[in-house]
Write an enzyme that holds these catalytic residues in place. Structure first.
Site, short mmCIF file in Angstrom:
data_model
loop_
_atom_site.label_atom_id
_atom_site.label_comp_id
_atom_site.label_asym_id
_atom_site.label_seq_id
_atom_site.Cartn_x
_atom_site.Cartn_y
_atom_site.Cartn_z
CB SER A 37 -0.95 0.29 0.77
OG SER A 37 -1.88 -0.71 0.78
CD GLU A 58 1.25 -0.50 13.69
OE1 GLU A 58 0.98 -0.44 14.61
OE2 GLU A 58 0.55 -1.18 12.21
CG HIS A 108 -3.39 5.18 2.02
ND1 HIS A 108 -2.49 4.05 1.56
CD2 HIS A 108 -4.70 3.63 1.44
CE1 HIS A 108 -2.50 3.43 0.67
NE2 HIS A 108 -4.05 3.18 0.62
CG ASP A 116 -10.18 1.86 3.24
OD1 ASP A 116 -10.28 0.82 3.12
OD2 ASP A 116 -8.83 1.83 3.22
#
Ligand SMILES: Cc1ncc(C[n+]2csc(CCOP(=O)(O)OP(=O)(O)O)c2C)c(N)n1
Lengths: 314, 275
Positions: A37, A58, A108, A116
């Site tokens: 992505s 993360e 994004h 989304d």
């Protein structure tokens, strides 16, 4: 894995930019299960030995990047913009405070992300990273500028956050266009108003400037791809020459590009500023274009803000 | 150090005693700081620094040095006392602890102190950072080793287990974690706050090689550190069973000396006990 797409999504530019700087052996890529992505996947395909997969974790990724930077590497760590935020404190304390050259890419970003829904639409990333000392904050408008700015990060001796967008937008630069981290790019010149924009709103700002010119309002349009450090020299010049500003961003009006500009303008000038951005609300599912309409992140929104700003001129 | 010569155990014990004196003096002088977790960790640190850590005191920035990541960064007095005893910091440096402009910041900071490899203060991050150092060392085909000192309370942070998982996956055989298992955290005993259970077993379940040790028995510590240093089936974790405040009677096993400095009278007693 397909080759980098030829469209104008800034995330594709990030992917290409990584390939461009790959010959520097210090460059390493870190992923948190979103490489396809964020487009770091192309680097992974070519340089698997310099790509570190960290799974959906993360916080760990940010500190692994810091450790690698402290050992002489130049790490590029990416995930969705919104998921970098889970590791905000890790970025603040583990990367920025020691001033380590870790380059975070949040893809994004913004409501432009679309269907989304609100969980994926970061509208606060530019604001939060901008508040951290040592951080450079970048948000390119198309793939070509994203590629160029990504490649310049190798020489930045400190941490950075770059937001990229998911969807394609019209290209505003050509291959070989000159642009530099820290310097706003003037894409159109005019004397009545300056529209300072970033990301997917730069193209919208150019269309708005065309509409306004048919009303006799001539606008400068700046791609302010670097939100921090802000190009205040350019802002000062435009404050003198245009005397009114509009900011346009796919981000909250609190703390982002508009926030940055208002901080500087209010303490240095009396030049009016109007902001186009997300008005302190969450998004929802929908097509990108529908959401941009809903939030007023469109030509109409910019034109109205322009007229308001001009009417406030001293 | 790092030349392979083994220092004798009683010499290490003496060094640890001198470090303890530094720790109580520093915190007393600053009227703040964290003596408890410094005193529990110090024997482990002396064993590591005193026997195997490749570190050049005249060139603390040497690129190929082993790294020591003090993840429980509030135990900075332990770190500074080691650097003092090794000659990297002087008496004036450590007595400036926590004062404006001092190289001895409240929590260990790599930008402020020579010989400090990590900027800590926020718990849960050091194992990930150490893993990053370990992966980088492997990429560079360097045999440098990375040691990470963790608090047991600190292992309540989820990020520790993200790192534990990733370390095995990335075959970080050059990574060594040592957990200061003193069973006390900030507010109280861990079994009151949040008992984590068998930490060694948890690391083992993530694929680590684990040993437990009495964290105040220097001769056992030297053995386990020696084992860990040469073990190449890692990553390796050592769970060191310790006593918070060890060496100063009224601080021992006493949660209130987690983050409280000794007053004048307490300093006097502590120094007497440590003499
Ligand atoms: C993320 C984070 N949360 C809270 C704190 C505040 N804090 C400092 S020390 C401490 C307790 C640590 O316990 P432990 O890891 O067992 O250390 P030790 O007992 O060895 O001193 C806490 C909660 C912190 N530094 N970082």
């Amino acid at each position: 894995m397909s080759a980098p797409s030829s469209g104008g999504a800034s995330r594709d530019g990030y992917g290409k930019g990584l390939l461009r700087i790959a010959q520097d052996p210090r460059v390493v890529v870190l992923e948190a299960d979103l490489g396809k992505s964020t487009k770091s996947c192309h680097f992974r395909d070519e340089y698997p030995d310099r790509t570190v997969s960290l799974g959906i974790a993360e916080q760990n990724m940010m500190l692994v990047a810091a450790g690698m930077a402290s050992s002489g590497k130049i790490p590029f760590a990416s995930t969705f913009a919104i998921f970098t935020e889970r590791a905000f404190e890790q970025v603040r304390n583990g990367i920025a405070r020691p001033g380590l050259p870790v380059h975070i890419c949040g893809s994004h970003g913004g409501i432009h992300t679309g269907t989304d829904g609100s969980s994926a639409q970061s509208i606060e990333d530019l604001a939060i990273y901008r508040t951290i000392p040592n951080m450079t904050v970048i948000h390119p408008c198309d793939d070509i500028s994203a590629e160029e700015l990504t490649s310049q990060l190798v020489d930045l001796n400190g941490p950075s956050y770059m937001r990229t967008a998911r969807n394609k937008v019209p290209r505003l630069y050509e291959d070989g266009s000159k642009l530099r981290i820290g310097s706003g790019s003037v894409l159109r010149e005019g004397g009545d108003l300056a529209i300072i924009s970033c990301g997917v709103m730069v193209g919208v700002a150019i269309s708005a400037a065309e509409t306004l010119s048919s009303e006799g309002i001539s606008c400068t349009v700046v791609d302010m791809h670097t939100i921090k450090p802000l190009d205040v020299e350019l802002i000062a010049k435009l404050s003198d020459s245009c005397g009114a500003f509009v900011t346009a961003e796919d981000h909250s009006v609190i703390g982002g590009l508009g926030g940055a500009l208002s901080e500087w303008l209010s303490t240095n000038t009396s030049t009016p500023l109007e902001m186009v951005g997300v008005r302190d609300r969450f998004g929802q599912s929908g097509a990108s274009s529908e959401l941009m309409e809903l939030m007023g992140l469109n030509e109409v929104g910019i034109c109205e803000a322009a007229r308001r700003a001009i009417s406030r001129k001293l | 150090m790092g030349d392979g010569t083994r220092v004798d155990v009683s010499e290490l014990e003496q060094m640890a005693r001198r470090c303890r004196v530094d720790i109580v003096k520093m915190t007393h002088s600053a009227k703040s700081g964290h003596p408890g977790g410094s005193l529990s960790a110090i024997d482990c640190m002396v064993a590591i620094y005193g026997t195997c850590l490749r570190f050049d005191t005249s060139n603390p920035d040497w690129e190929d040095r082993d790294r020591f990541i003090m993840s429980k960064g509030h135990a900075s007095p332990a770190m500074y006392s080691i650097l003092h005893q090794m000659g990297v910091l002087d008496e004036g440096d450590i007595m400036g602890f926590r004062t404006l402009g001092s190289v001895c910041q409240g929590h260990v900071d790599m930008n402020w102190t020579k010989g400090v490899d990590f900027s800590a203060g926020s718990l849960g991050m050091g194992l990930s950072f150490g893993l990053g150092c370990a992966i980088a060392a492997k990429m560079d085909s360097s045999d440098r080793k990375i040691w990470v000192m963790l608090g047991d309370g600190e292992t309540q942070e989820g990020q520790i287990w993200e790192a534990a998982m990733a370390a095995k996956y990335h075959n970080a055989t050059n990574l060594r974690a040592i957990v200061d298992r003193n069973r006390i955290q900030n507010d109280d005993f861990m079994n009151v706050q949040m008992e984590i259970g068998d930490i060694g077993e948890k690391f083992r379940s993530f694929g680590w090689t684990v040993k437990e040790v009495d964290g105040h028995d220097m001769s056992s510590l030297v053995d386990v550190v020696d084992w860990a240093n040469s073990e190449d089936g890692g990553p390796v974790a050592i769970v060191a069973n310790t006593i918070k405040g060890n060496g100063v009677s009224f601080m021992e096993n006493n949660p209130s000396f987690h983050g409280k400095a000794p007053n004048d009278e307490e300093l006097r007693i502590a120094l007497e006990e440590l003499s």
